[in-house]
Design an enzyme around this catalytic site. Structure first.
Site, short mmCIF file in Angstrom:
data_model
loop_
_atom_site.label_atom_id
_atom_site.label_comp_id
_atom_site.label_asym_id
_atom_site.label_seq_id
_atom_site.Cartn_x
_atom_site.Cartn_y
_atom_site.Cartn_z
N TRP B 355 0.92 -1.17 -0.09
CA TRP B 355 -0.05 0.02 0.09
C TRP B 355 0.82 1.32 -0.04
O TRP B 355 0.52 2.54 -0.37
CB TRP B 355 -1.02 0.06 1.29
CG TRP B 355 -0.44 0.17 2.60
CD1 TRP B 355 0.32 -0.71 3.20
CD2 TRP B 355 -0.44 1.47 3.37
NE1 TRP B 355 0.86 -0.30 4.41
CE2 TRP B 355 0.17 1.16 4.72
CE3 TRP B 355 -1.30 2.46 3.24
CZ2 TRP B 355 0.33 1.93 5.87
CZ3 TRP B 355 -1.00 3.50 4.41
CH2 TRP B 355 -0.47 3.30 5.77
N ASP B 356 1.87 1.23 -0.17
CA ASP B 356 3.17 2.16 0.07
C ASP B 356 2.79 2.87 -1.14
O ASP B 356 2.85 4.22 -1.36
CB ASP B 356 4.38 1.80 -0.14
CG ASP B 356 4.95 0.56 1.20
OD1 ASP B 356 4.02 0.24 1.62
OD2 ASP B 356 6.13 0.86 1.37
N GLU B 486 1.60 -1.24 12.88
CA GLU B 486 1.72 -2.55 13.13
C GLU B 486 2.07 -3.10 14.54
O GLU B 486 2.11 -4.48 14.51
CB GLU B 486 2.39 -3.46 12.02
CG GLU B 486 1.69 -3.09 10.43
CD GLU B 486 2.70 -3.54 9.36
OE1 GLU B 486 4.14 -3.03 9.49
OE2 GLU B 486 2.40 -3.86 8.37
N LYS B 599 4.24 2.18 15.92
CA LYS B 599 5.32 2.31 15.17
C LYS B 599 5.17 3.42 14.05
O LYS B 599 6.28 3.99 13.63
CB LYS B 599 5.00 0.90 14.29
CG LYS B 599 6.14 0.41 13.19
CD LYS B 599 5.68 -0.83 12.49
CE LYS B 599 6.79 -0.94 11.42
NZ LYS B 599 6.17 -2.04 10.56
N GLN B 600 4.10 3.67 13.55
CA GLN B 600 3.89 4.44 12.53
C GLN B 600 2.76 5.23 12.35
O GLN B 600 1.61 4.73 13.02
CB GLN B 600 4.25 4.02 11.14
CG GLN B 600 3.23 3.23 10.52
CD GLN B 600 3.63 2.58 9.01
OE1 GLN B 600 4.11 1.41 8.90
NE2 GLN B 600 3.22 3.24 8.02
#
Lengths: 770, 770
Positions: B355-356, B486, B599-600
């Protein structure tokens, strides 16, 4: 579901040879003696479908794990029990043609597992391609009387020919595990030695360097005349051969008497000598004496553990089969051994230890074996406490917190699924509960000082660190767990786990107080060893136990399996189409996880453990709620529901749940018996009868019964040992008969009335509910 | 973290040879042309540490997956881009000694990636064990002008000796992937052919049966004299060899001009002929012309996509490196190709699509490339819609619901972690959002009728089935998901996913209305094809969008990442000891999952996508809350925080986050550059500057800027293409200069004021905030 096993009270019988059923029968007819065991592979060559399996308890290989995506904290190895040397091998060549049931016409095939005598007997007639017919009877045993010994007798009759027969009786260590992750062989040869009639082979496992010595003595008689044997050898393989002529009706008899010993019990340098001593002792007895000793040893086992069911042969066969398997899997002589979910009947689950032992097996052994047997199962965990502390450290816990592994052989974790390995931590609680249960049953509080307390404190320290304070809830919460219901992963506040953790914390404090009072020296020793800071730690534990959050649903008035469970679509199992079951075969994992369906008792497992805390109405509400949502896709589930249904006087349901596991393997319900038997769930079947139908409990140091008789049984009876007293309890319609085999009077509760049971037989009547 | 790359505005420079850095440099100096690419492996033999990598886009192998515990729904294969034929190979033997930098004394080593010209140049002097010294300059390129062509020039001077040199210029297809699950080789030879100076090798991938033909033309000159070549061959290997004498100061020049074509673009029967035509065209041009064409093609790319930073050479080098890599990874000519997270620079992530692409790469290509480039990235997903529907079916969804895979090559899911594969479903939303974003940027609503709507409806149908009604909450909930963060798995009601799902449902309805009005014929075609039941389905979708549950914390007044997030122990990243970071290396997975650390960007990713819905105060509260808990252990995280910080006028933070990824690979921050470059996160770096520092947005069909100048820069400028207009935007302190390269006036917003930008240059001043 299969239905080919012939019903019989004492025997498991297969009649007629069907190669498609062979792997199932290999599991069903497995024999063992706690120290070693074996699938019912054929002695003679067999080129058909088979899972060869010989296992030596405690001898394992740390197979490098295979994993898709590595997570920090995963163990690198899965320790597996090994397929070990094949000692039964006979290569039989008749006029140039190998006897092989996959390549001959087979008639009159019969396999009988004589559970009373502990013997496996196979008979058949085989017609070779040449038209030559032989009749065979093969008998074998794993000695319960001397657990280093196994033996077989192979009796062959030439039915319709004269000719030459060549026989190689061999032991073959060039074997492998079907479940080897990298297709490696796990055994190296150390040494071999051949004498006139006995071959010795010492093999060593790679990495773990266990050494196992097999001493195999072969004698072959033709029409009663002893034959001269030649020796043959290659790497990891030794044989004794004989070639001779037979005439029609000649009989050939082959005896193999085998000692198997390992470096677990002998110095490596002494293995050969020890094996020689051991096998010679058995040779001196001879096969017939070994058979007799075996029958005698089994008679004792049956005396202690038999359940008799009148009026239902299939049920009788099933419960005896379960008891037989439990007794030949674990004998409790060695605290380094445990009970693999498949025992000695297959490779699945690696022969490793699961929480099955504590939650399901302990009650069986407590009631049916000498006290040391269950105790050794507890000591097994005590011996692995240091590893459990290391295991917790790997995950970031400290200060002596112990997390017992989900799957283990030597105390190290073997399993690599984060949601199980790191999260199915309720196993820790089951291990603590087993200590409590053992002491409740035996009254042996000294166990705490000797072994139990250290384990309890290690576990309490784990829970202390595993919960966290939720500022939001103003209570302690436990995040990221998997309960017994493995159809939910990484959930928050699993009621069962929170309950168990809280109980552990309280019990660890209670246990400490008991040890302080009853064994101050031991307390001082433990205190020094583990640096227990009573003031601080107990205050923390009490605070957690008092302020633990338990999810509860106000509307349904039930304990909630986990936070958010009621957000799921609430469908009942009865509304699931049959075509969609079992879910674990028909649904994606995604769908299973999101559904409300429950794999096995979870909240109800907790209500079973702590039943005294709940009134019947609460139990009934929770039972109804969860039973309606439980698919019982673990063999460990129905027994708990059976016992609770019995407690709720729902006799029909109690019996129905019992039926689901009683013949699970005999009838191959789940199409997986070929992988091995569900040994640990067999203990659950025993529990369904004793704790369920008979309603047996131990409270305040006394045995109690709340019995009922399943509708289609005439009566049932069982034996329990309790604090030195052996009782035979028989339950018939409205009547419970207790034979007190001991010399002392014992107080027993029946439906809340206490009875003084004097030595001898007493009959008590009771009011049937239905 | 390393610091060996020499700062330079247009070049990536390594000076001096350090074998320990070689694999890192192999990644950093990778070159490619969208169709194929390569790590900076040496031409001559090298026996030191190296990761050999040549990749042909879209040519993959379905490698049988390796998994610990199988879950229903898992795919069986992980499709991987292949290490393909090594076309650069030169085996150089000097008086019997092989030239091998691992075995010689190396001096004056320099590697230069000339990003302006698109050329990799390596120079060194090597002293062999014999004392003989040679000086080498190796130049190579992957032609952007003709993406079937790659070429090299290897110039060697004998510095101090007379003697014999043997050269084998080879192409070698006997290669394998380091990440092969079962250590297999993936290529078979189809055919080979050798001409006087050109070798042809056709290889076929196993299972997928792609055929790739490599035509390699070799010429060797000694002191300007063309050498005769001999041919040599073995399986999957062809070579041209020459042996000759040199004297001191002699020069040896080797040229290889290579065409690589595949059965993706040619009939298999025509591969040889087509390769011949292709290579001959390039041979006719000659190496110098290829170099010139390359510089010209790159000049065009730079014209469209360059960012100039004044006052910070390291930042200038970094952003050009990022842009260079993005442009050589994906050129947008082929809608079957996509952007692997490592591009052509390594094997990691299998070269597959994530999905990047939609979340991070689309904005870069939208602004810096012709419109078709981003469009082809969207069409890639359109072409895989059927597979996405199949993928959803495997999990139990139906009626045309589409779940795009987490990782894919051909539309089939490749990844096997249940918490990702089945649960990280927000990817579906990012794919829908990319369609919206593309249309918002380009104004090309016709895309909906052509391709977009079918995808949007498939996705909407998935969300419809993926939520469920919670009787408890009286709202729709989404259970069992993994968000962009994640470090949480299998959570309920991830705010970001719920938000995105709800938006998708609404947008699918809007898009349908647009297509109905603007392209009724197309609407009828689509309606018939996918059996859209507007009345029922739209009512359901609207109901869900209107009654979706969004977790919210009243106390902190923030959107809650997921249910129960506030039950976690709330620790801030600033209070984490440095020794415990990065968490993914220092902590067990268990600890990571239970912690509050992120994480992000997760909630913030949603606030970035839907920023217009939130006022600055709401954004500030959520930003502060989540930034304090985010560890940015994904390279995709800081850019979103940078853009939001810029929006919140926190210029210092915006710059700080930008720095975290700008030189991520050049300085090997995470010690993983040797595996390959973080290609997709490079687009995030571009976003930090253009959307962050320059505050560029497209709203109501107009470009808008809210710029600021980072403190230590003098100015920065970039080029964007917008609806046929090419603009150069330069931002200096308090001043924004826009050059409109087109012939028409364009309306542009700057700090909420609209400006008419006529062709030519205009300077607008603005008030600096800080």
């Amino acid at each position: 579901m299969k239905n080919y096993i012939i019903a019989d009270e004492w025997n498991i019988i297969e009649s007629g040879f069907d190669a498609h059923l062979n792997k199932i029968s290999e599991s069903l007819f497995s024999i063992g003696n706690g120290r070693m065991g074996q699938r019912a592979n054929f002695e003679e060559s067999y080129s058909g479908e088979t899972l060869q399996g010989n296992y030596v308890a405690g001898v394992y290989y740390p197979d490098k794990t295979r994993v898709g995506w590595w997570k920090n904290g995963y163990p690198e190895y899965f320790a597996k029990v090994l397929n070990a040397i094949n000692w039964i091998g006979l290569h039989i060549v008749i006029e140039g043609e190998t006897l092989d049931l996959a390549k001959t016409k087979v008639s009159d095939f019969k396999r009988v597992l004589d559970m009373k005598a502990g013997v496996l007997i196979r008979t058949f007639t085989a017609e070779l391609n040449s038209g030559k017919k032989v009749k065979v009877q093969a008998t074998r045993l794993y000695s319960i009387a001397d657990d280093e010994i196994s033996a077989l007798h192979y009796h062959l009759t030439a039915l319709n020919f004269d000719g030459t027969i060549e026989i190689a009786a061999f032991i073959d260590g060039d074997v492998k595990n079907q479940d080897a992750n990298y297709d490696e062989k796990f055994w190296d040869e150390v040494t071999q030695k051949q004498e006139k009639s006995t071959d010795y082979l010492v093999l060593r496992t790679k990495k773990t360097e266990f050494e196992v010595c097999t001493a195999s003595n072969t004698t072959i008689f033709v029409n009663g005349n002893l034959q001269n044997l030649k020796s043959g050898a290659r790497d990891k393989y030794l044989e004794k051969t004989a070639t001779f002529s037979v005439k029609q009706d000649s009989t050939v008899e082959i005896y193999k008497i085998v000692a198997t010993i390992s470096s677990q019990n002998y110095e490596k340098t002494e293995l050969l000598d020890a094996a020689k001593t051991s096998v010679n002792k058995a040779i001196a007895k001879g096969f017939k004496t070994l058979l007799a000793e075996q029958a005698e040893a089994w008679a004792t086992k049956w005396q202690d553990s038999d359940i008799v069911i009148d009026g239902d042969v299939a049920a009788q066969q099933a419960i005896r089969f379960n008891i037989f398997q439990l007794n030949q899997t674990y004998t409790g002589k060695d605290a380094r051994l445990n009970i693999g979910p498949k025992g000695f009947t297959g490779e699945k689950y690696g022969g490793s230890t699961y929480w099955d032992t504590e939650a399901y097996c302990i009650p069986f052994y407590l009631s049916t074996s000498p006290e040391d047997v269950a105790k050794n199962l507890l000591i097994y965990r005590y011996k692995q406490l240091d590893k459990a502390i290391e295991n917790a450290q790997k995950l970031g816990f400290n200060k002596g917190a112990a997390l017992y592994p989900m799957v283990t052989m030597n105390g190290e974790e073997c399993h690599n699924e984060w949601e199980i390995t790191f999260e199915e931590i309720h196993r820790n609680g089951a291990i603590a509960f087993a200590i409590f249960n053992y002491i409740r049953y035996t009254g042996n509080q000294a166990y705490l000082a000797e072994y139990g307390l250290e384990v309890l404190i290690g576990i309490a320290r784990f829970w202390k660190q595993r919960v966290n304070w939720s500022a939001d809830k103003n209570q302690y919460v436990m995040l990221g767990v998997t309960g017994p219901n493995e159809y939910e992963n990484n959930i928050n506040n699993n009621w069962y786990t929170n309950k168990l953790a809280s109980w552990c914390l309280t019990y660890a404090i209670e246990a400490t107080e008991i040890v302080k009072v009853t064994a101050p020296d031991q307390y001082a020793r433990i205190q020094a060893k583990i640096s227990l800071d009573e003031a601080t730690e107990f205050a923390e534990w009490t605070d957690i136990a008092e302020n633990m959050y338990y999810p509860y649903d106000e509307k349904a008035a039930v304990f909630l399996q986990q936070d958010g469970y009621m957000d799921k679509e609430q469908i009942l199992v009865k509304d699931l189409p049959a075509s969609e079951r079992p879910l674990n075969q028909k649904w994606s994992w995604d769908r299973i996880l999101r559904s409300c369906f429950i794999k096995q008792a979870d909240v109800l497992q907790g209500m079973y453990f702590f039943e005294d805390e709940f009134d019947q109405e609460t139990l009934q509400r929770n039972f109804t709620f969860y039973e309606n949502r439980t698919v019982h896709e673990s063999s460990l589930s129905p027994c708990v529901h059976s016992i609770l249904a019995a407690k709720l006087n729902d006799e029909e349901k109690a019996y129905e749940f019992y039926l689901r596991t009683a013949r699970l393997d005999l009838d191959d319900y789940n199409n997986d018996t070929e992988d091995g038997l569900h040994i640990t769930s067999m203990a659950g079947t025993w529990m369904s009868i004793v704790e369920g139908f008979a309603g047996m409990r131990v409270r305040n140091g006394q045995l109690k019964f709340n019995p009922f008789l399943p509708k289609n049984w005439t009566s049932f009876s069982f034996t329990v040992g309790f604090r030195g007293v052996a009782l035979k309890v028989s339950i018939a319609a409205g009547q419970i008969t207790i034979i007190n085999h001991s010399g002392e009077t014992v107080t027993i509760g029946i439906f809340n009335e206490l009875h003084q049971i004097t030595p001898g037989e007493q009959v008590i009547t009771y009011q049937e509910l239905v």
